[in-house]
Write an enzyme that holds these catalytic residues in place. Structure first.
Site, PDB file in Angstrom:
ATOM      1  CG  ASP A 112      -1.979   1.036   1.207  1.00 18.59           C
ATOM      2  OD1 ASP A 112      -2.241   1.598   0.132  1.00 18.59           O
ATOM      3  OD2 ASP A 112      -2.568   1.300   2.270  1.00 18.59           O
ATOM      4  CD  GLU A 113      -0.829   5.642   1.258  1.00 19.49           C
ATOM      5  OE1 GLU A 113      -0.411   6.294   0.270  1.00 19.49           O
ATOM      6  OE2 GLU A 113      -1.880   5.921   1.845  1.00 19.49           O
ATOM      7  NE  ARG A 153      -5.870  14.134   2.615  1.00 12.64           N
ATOM      8  CZ  ARG A 153      -5.885  12.888   2.166  1.00 12.64           C
ATOM      9  NH1 ARG A 153      -6.039  11.895   2.999  1.00 12.64           N
ATOM     10  NH2 ARG A 153      -5.765  12.645   0.874  1.00 12.64           N
TER      11      ARG A 153
END
Length: 757
Positions: free
Chosen positions: A231-232, A623
């Site tokens: 992930d990421e 966000r």
């Protein structure tokens, strides 16, 4: 080989076509380009569940991510999908955690004891400072110059390790301190090994070298882990990418990332790694997840407009079926104080849980005015990424005793524990103990006993401290980490951190120590440790339980996105840097200080720098779930200067849908600018400070009394009109580090309005 035909329909329910494709592509290399809010964690967990449903055993899955919070969230979701037993059987961990687990299994292959200690950044800097002092490199320097030299050298060594570079490579890097860092790197690594220790970067590099140099080890892990998921992926550095390739040479590898969210260049991350993946695995399937489930249409449009100016071959263009929501606001204020007051007003007006409001800044220095205003208004708030629980001095003091119980040559733990509380053992006496340990001739406990038996000054103190170390070790063997902590607390540590003066700070320290004891109990009762066989911590003996807990605490202090204490968020407005906001989301987001020299930062001079600054703003905007405001000011106060500020160049690229307001004038629609430029402000309101055109600085002395630097020393009580009472932690060259109730601050002695208490 897994087949898509046997994927249970329930695992595909509610997925959009792109998500379903990622979940059902179960063999071969797969690149998932996942935009913010696109449900990537759901895709990852459902894909793992699909692997298990089609015949892959849990122990054959390795899922790696970048933060402890993300790993915990993935384990929780997997437990709900496949059951706790199956979830426990697979490796779901951060890179650092997975590497620590591999190294403990093969410690003898890399010259480490099984109970090696992981030192954090501060301890790493202390050891580097000691190496530099021994070489005479710090003698002619001021206190401030010494600190900067140590930080520069540590940064260079860290960067070299993460890029898999040798000291020789460092020398040719061209940095003014490259030669010094190269020679220090060799001595520093030797000092770590003598202490049975590694730093965070070693966890990665030593694992990579083990896989590279020991084909049998690499093949064993490739055979075990039939499927590797990362992930990421955009945040991987050179060594992490090397580890990924080594473990996934069979080709069953899925990486999930977004080049547009690559914001950690200072840690070696490079968004071009997505291209490197498709080059290394040319048959890779690429799936783009662009549907955003988090934000309103207005916010998605603004975020996309911010990032569109950055060219990228790997982009999941954002779209959403969410309602339009409120228009995004771009607001100009006369001063940063006006800006902060407006944020506080919005929090009050919008209501809802305080923790759903976040003020995001580019630099830590910008939090000062926000904190001041929120405190004046009585609004509960916390600065994300300040001193974390496991990084607090009292917690590290207590952990030092546990480290000594499981690592018999941990000199760093000895040096910390012997001063908490102080036991009358001075540097010369302590050297009699550390010398034999570092020479590999004795354990810490053996050296303490020998030095005490030799008699002389300090013999009684050495014998008493040896008894404490032995008692903690015995308690650990009988009852695990919580039992060892209880002995350490009762042997003077609790009294050391709770002096007779019952102030708020002392109470907090005592509460943190008691909380550590409870955390150790909960860890043993409810978590899997890093045991190579994946056994539940509760099933291990006391020493193994303590090893796992010490490692857990160390990795929770690792170099990752800063979190609040143990990942928990209290009911308070969140104040965070854009970097610290990664991986989080809120209903209402206020991105403040969008000015030239702040965002983009004044140190951003190259095209690559500016591209990353734009990615930072993209991350910040994405966000927000319900409302987003982007603010900037005409004048900003920085220490003793008032500087006229220009709006960030990134604001030019926003769509026509944003509402631009000049808070110095009555709110009104602004006239349209050139095509594609977004709407522009009207004439600026007169500056309240009287500063006219140009980039003029006005020096204004801060009000209040001054304290001579000679009156400041560690432990001295002071008061600040904004931050309240505090205690001096350290004094530098013209600066003082003070622990206030809300945070630790570094202030200018010449300008800070301090008084002695």
């Amino acid at each position: 080989m897994p087949t898509t035909s046997h994927v249970p329909p329930a695992l595909l329910t509610g997925l959009n076509p792109e998500q379903a494709q990622a979940v059902t592509t179960l063999s071969g290399p797969l690149l998932v380009v996942a935009g913010p809010g696109s449900g990537k964690t759901r895709v990852l967990t459902h894909r793992i569940a699909a692997l298990l449903a089609t015949g892959t055993p849990p122990w054959a899955v390795l899922a790696v991510t970048f933060t402890n919070k993300a790993a915990a969230e993935m384990r929780h979701r997997l437990g709900a999908l496949v059951g706790q037993d199956a979830a426990r059987g697979m490796w779901v961990a951060t890179f650092h955690s997975a590497c620590a687990r591999i190294l403990r299994t093969h410690h003898d292959r890399v010259g480490l004891p099984r109970s090696f200690t992981i030192v954090d950044t501060k301890d790493s800097e202390k050891l580097i400072a000691r190496v530099l002092e021994a070489a005479g490199e710090l003698e002619p320097l001021s206190v401030a110059e010494r600190k900067q030299t140590v930080r520069d050298v540590r940064h260079l060594i860290s960067a070299a390790k993460n890029a898999d570079q040798s000291p020789r490579d460092l020398i040719t890097s061209g940095h003014p301190r490259a030669g010094l860092a190269a020679t220090t790197m060799v001595a520093y690594d030797q000092a770590l090994r003598a202490r049975g220790a590694v730093d965070f970067d070693d966890l990665l590099t030593l694992t990579w070298h083990l896989l590279r140099d020991r084909p049998d080890v690499a093949e064993a892990y490739r055979t075990r882990f039939a499927h590797v998921l990362v992930d990421e992926f955009q945040d991987t550095n050179t060594v992490q990418w090397c580890i990924t390739r080594a473990l996934a040479a069979h080709g069953n590898v899925c990486v999930v990332g977004d080049a547009d969210q690559s914001i950690y260049a200072f840690r070696g991350a490079d968004p071009s790694v997505l291209g490197a993946f498709t080059s290394a695995f040319p048959t890779a399937t690429t799936v783009r997840l662009g549907r955003n489930y988090r934000s309103t249409q207005s916010i998605v449009q603004v975020a996309q407009a911010v990032i569109d100016a950055n060219p990228s071959p790997f982009r999941a263009r954002l779209s959403t079926q969410n309602p339009p929501g409120d228009p995004v606001q771009v607001i100009r204020f006369p001063t940063d104080l006006d800006e902060a007051r407006w944020v506080a007003d919005q929090v009050a007006a919008r209501g809802g849980p305080l923790s759903e409001h976040a003020a995001l800044v580019r630099t830590n220095a910008q939090t000062r005015v926000l904190e001041m205003v929120l405190r004046e208004r009585g609004v509960a708030h916390e600065v994300v990424g300040t001193v974390r629980y496991f990084d607090r001095a009292e917690v590290k003091d207590a952990l030092a005793y546990l480290r000594l119980a499981v690592n018999p040559v941990d000199v760093g733990a000895l040096e910390r524990a012997v001063t908490a509380p102080r036991r009358g053992i001075g540097p010369a006496t302590l050297a009699q103990v550390t010398g034999p340990v570092l020479a590999g001739q004795a354990s810490v406990l053996e050296a303490l006993r020998a030095a005490a038996a030799a008699g002389g000054r300090g013999a009684g103190a050495l014998a008493g401290f040896a008894d404490v170390v032995a008692a903690v070790r015995d308690a650990v063997a009988r009852g695990g980490p919580a039992a060892g902590l209880r002995v350490a607390l009762d042997a003077g540590l609790l009294a050391h951190h709770s002096p007779t003066k019952a102030d708020e700070e002392s109470t907090a320290r005592v509460e943190n120590l008691r909380e550590l004891e409870r955390t150790a109990e909960d860890f043993v009762a409810g978590r899997s440790g890093t045991d190579p066989q994946g056994r539940v911590v509760a099933d291990l003996d006391g020493v193994e339980q303590t090893e796992a807990f010490v490692e857990y605490a160390a990795l929770m202090s690792a170099a990752e996105t800063p979190q609040t204490d143990q990942g928990q968020t209290r009911q308070a407005v969140q104040v965070a840097t854009m970097h610290a906001a990664k991986g989080r989301e809120w209903d209402h987001v206020y991105v403040v200080g969008l000015e030239e020299d702040i965002c983009p930062h004044k140190r951003s001079v190259s095209d690559a720098d500016l591209a990353e600054e734009r990615r930072l703003l993209y991350v910040a905007c994405s966000r927000a779930r319900r409302t987003l405001a982007l603010t900037h000011v005409q004048t900003r106060r920085t220490f003793d200067q008032v500087v006229q500020a220009d709006p960030s160049r990134f604001l030019v690229d926003l769509p026509e849908s944003v509402v631009r307001v000049d808070a110095g004038q009555p709110a009104r629609p602004a006239p349209a600018g050139p095509p594609g430029s977004g709407r522009r402000f009207g004439a600026p309101a007169p500056l309240a400070t009287g500063v006219s055109g140009g980039r003029t600085s006005v020096v204004r002395p801060a009000p209040g009394p001054r304290v001579p630097i000679g009156d400041l020393a560690p432990g001295v009580g002071v008061a600040h009109p904004v931050f309240g009472p505090g205690t001096v932690v350290s004094v530098g060259s013209g600066t003082v580090e003070i622990r206030f109730a809300a945070a630790i601050k570094v202030l200018s002695v010449a300008h800070a309005p301090l008084t002695l208490t």
